[in-house]
Design an enzyme around this catalytic site. Structure first.
Site, PDB file in Angstrom:
ATOM      1  N   LEU A 142       0.022  76.815  72.729  1.00  0.00           N
ATOM      2  CA  LEU A 142      -0.730  75.602  73.195  1.00  0.00           C
ATOM      3  C   LEU A 142      -2.121  75.845  73.825  1.00  0.00           C
ATOM      4  O   LEU A 142      -2.065  77.283  74.390  1.00  0.00           O
ATOM      5  CB  LEU A 142       0.248  75.136  74.465  1.00  0.00           C
ATOM      6  CG  LEU A 142       1.877  74.538  73.940  1.00  0.00           C
ATOM      7  CD1 LEU A 142       2.575  74.055  75.244  1.00  0.00           C
ATOM      8  CD2 LEU A 142       1.559  73.452  73.080  1.00  0.00           C
ATOM      9  N   ASP A 143      -2.816  75.091  73.822  1.00  0.00           N
ATOM     10  CA  ASP A 143      -4.312  75.246  74.449  1.00  0.00           C
ATOM     11  C   ASP A 143      -3.862  75.488  75.980  1.00  0.00           C
ATOM     12  O   ASP A 143      -2.955  75.300  76.530  1.00  0.00           O
ATOM     13  CB  ASP A 143      -5.071  74.274  74.317  1.00  0.00           C
ATOM     14  CG  ASP A 143      -5.437  73.895  72.974  1.00  0.00           C
ATOM     15  OD1 ASP A 143      -5.447  74.805  72.142  1.00  0.00           O
ATOM     16  OD2 ASP A 143      -6.018  72.678  72.564  1.00  0.00           O
ATOM     17  N   ARG A 144      -4.893  76.290  76.383  1.00  0.00           N
ATOM     18  CA  ARG A 144      -4.916  76.721  77.770  1.00  0.00           C
ATOM     19  C   ARG A 144      -4.549  75.506  78.940  1.00  0.00           C
ATOM     20  O   ARG A 144      -3.803  75.715  79.887  1.00  0.00           O
ATOM     21  CB  ARG A 144      -6.281  77.505  78.399  1.00  0.00           C
ATOM     22  CG  ARG A 144      -6.129  78.038  79.822  1.00  0.00           C
ATOM     23  CD  ARG A 144      -7.311  78.850  80.217  1.00  0.00           C
ATOM     24  NE  ARG A 144      -8.581  77.730  79.968  1.00  0.00           N
ATOM     25  CZ  ARG A 144      -9.806  78.164  80.071  1.00  0.00           C
ATOM     26  NH1 ARG A 144      -9.917  79.287  80.390  1.00  0.00           N
ATOM     27  NH2 ARG A 144     -10.759  77.311  79.825  1.00  0.00           N
TER      28      ARG A 144
ATOM     29  N   ARG B  28      -7.020  66.455  70.210  1.00  0.00           N
ATOM     30  CA  ARG B  28      -7.985  66.649  71.320  1.00  0.00           C
ATOM     31  C   ARG B  28      -9.185  65.857  70.382  1.00  0.00           C
ATOM     32  O   ARG B  28      -9.850  65.232  70.598  1.00  0.00           O
ATOM     33  CB  ARG B  28      -8.542  67.774  71.949  1.00  0.00           C
ATOM     34  CG  ARG B  28      -7.441  68.111  72.926  1.00  0.00           C
ATOM     35  CD  ARG B  28      -7.481  69.800  73.176  1.00  0.00           C
ATOM     36  NE  ARG B  28      -8.718  69.904  74.120  1.00  0.00           N
ATOM     37  CZ  ARG B  28      -9.194  71.182  74.474  1.00  0.00           C
ATOM     38  NH1 ARG B  28      -8.357  72.211  74.149  1.00  0.00           N
ATOM     39  NH2 ARG B  28     -10.237  71.340  75.304  1.00  0.00           N
TER      40      ARG B  28
END
Length: 201
Positions: free
Chosen positions: A46-48, A145
């Site tokens: 998962l992205d930060r 996103r």
């Protein structure tokens, strides 16, 4: 959740899934968990700035089998997000995504990119934003996103594709994963805790 083959954690926003470049990016989910279990391996990332369900394997065989489920699109992923503006109904976004820049890493539609598919459905509309259910059918980097930003509805608080000043964090949460367990063949549904977007800075 923890069993002999896998472990699932609820990752907080702001913490990397794995270490980045440089000592300032050495802290991550996997480095913390490997202090207690060195055999753990990330199955996906998962992205930060994204919170929610993250799956890890407890052996090389478990990693191989779980990775195959992701590659074969046999793991259903469900996200919640708040996006800027007003959206109604539902739809599917299909476009080929490629990396357009490295610093910061930014992705967008490109004729030589890889096809990305996202199903969305409006859940509730607010004064300046809309909460969506999101189901990515593919797993491209920054897929949700980039897809939403290109439709002029960036995720609230997105530091790359939107206006980070709108919120103290990005409003993207990995709500659930569901799949057939590769060892027991039982149906598994992993659900994160409630959406944490209301947390104060």
């Amino acid at each position: 959740m923890r069993d002999p083959w896998l472990i699932a954690v609820d990752k907080p926003a702001g913490l990397l899934s794995q270490p980045g470049l440089g000592p300032e990016q050495s802290d991550s989910v996997i480095t913390r968990l490997q202090q207690q279990d060195q055999g753990l391996r990330l199955v996906h990332r998962l992205d930060r700035d994204t919170s929610g369900v993250l799956l890890l394997a407890r052996s090389a065989d478990a990693l191989r089998r779980l990775s195959a489920l992701f590659a074969e699109r046999r793991i259903n992923k469900l996200y919640q997000a708040d996006v800027e503006g007003e959206l109604h109904g539902s739809g599917c976004i299909a476009s080929p995504l490629a990396r357009l820049s490295r610093q910061p890493p930014r992705y967008g539609s490109h004729p030589e990119g890889r096809l990305a598919l996202t199903i969305w459905r409006a859940r509730a509309a607010g004064a300046h934003s809309t909460r969506l259910w999101l189901r990515p059918l593919t797993g491209r980097s920054h897929q949700l996103r980039a897809h939403l930003a290109e439709r002029c509805h960036p995720i609230v608080g997105d530091p790359i594709y939107g206006d980070a000043g709108r919120s103290c964090r990005m409003h993207l949460h990995a709500q659930a994963l569901s799949f057939r367990h590769p060892f027991t063949q039982q149906r598994v549904r992993l659900i994160a805790q409630e959406v944490p977007f209301a947390t104060e800075c």
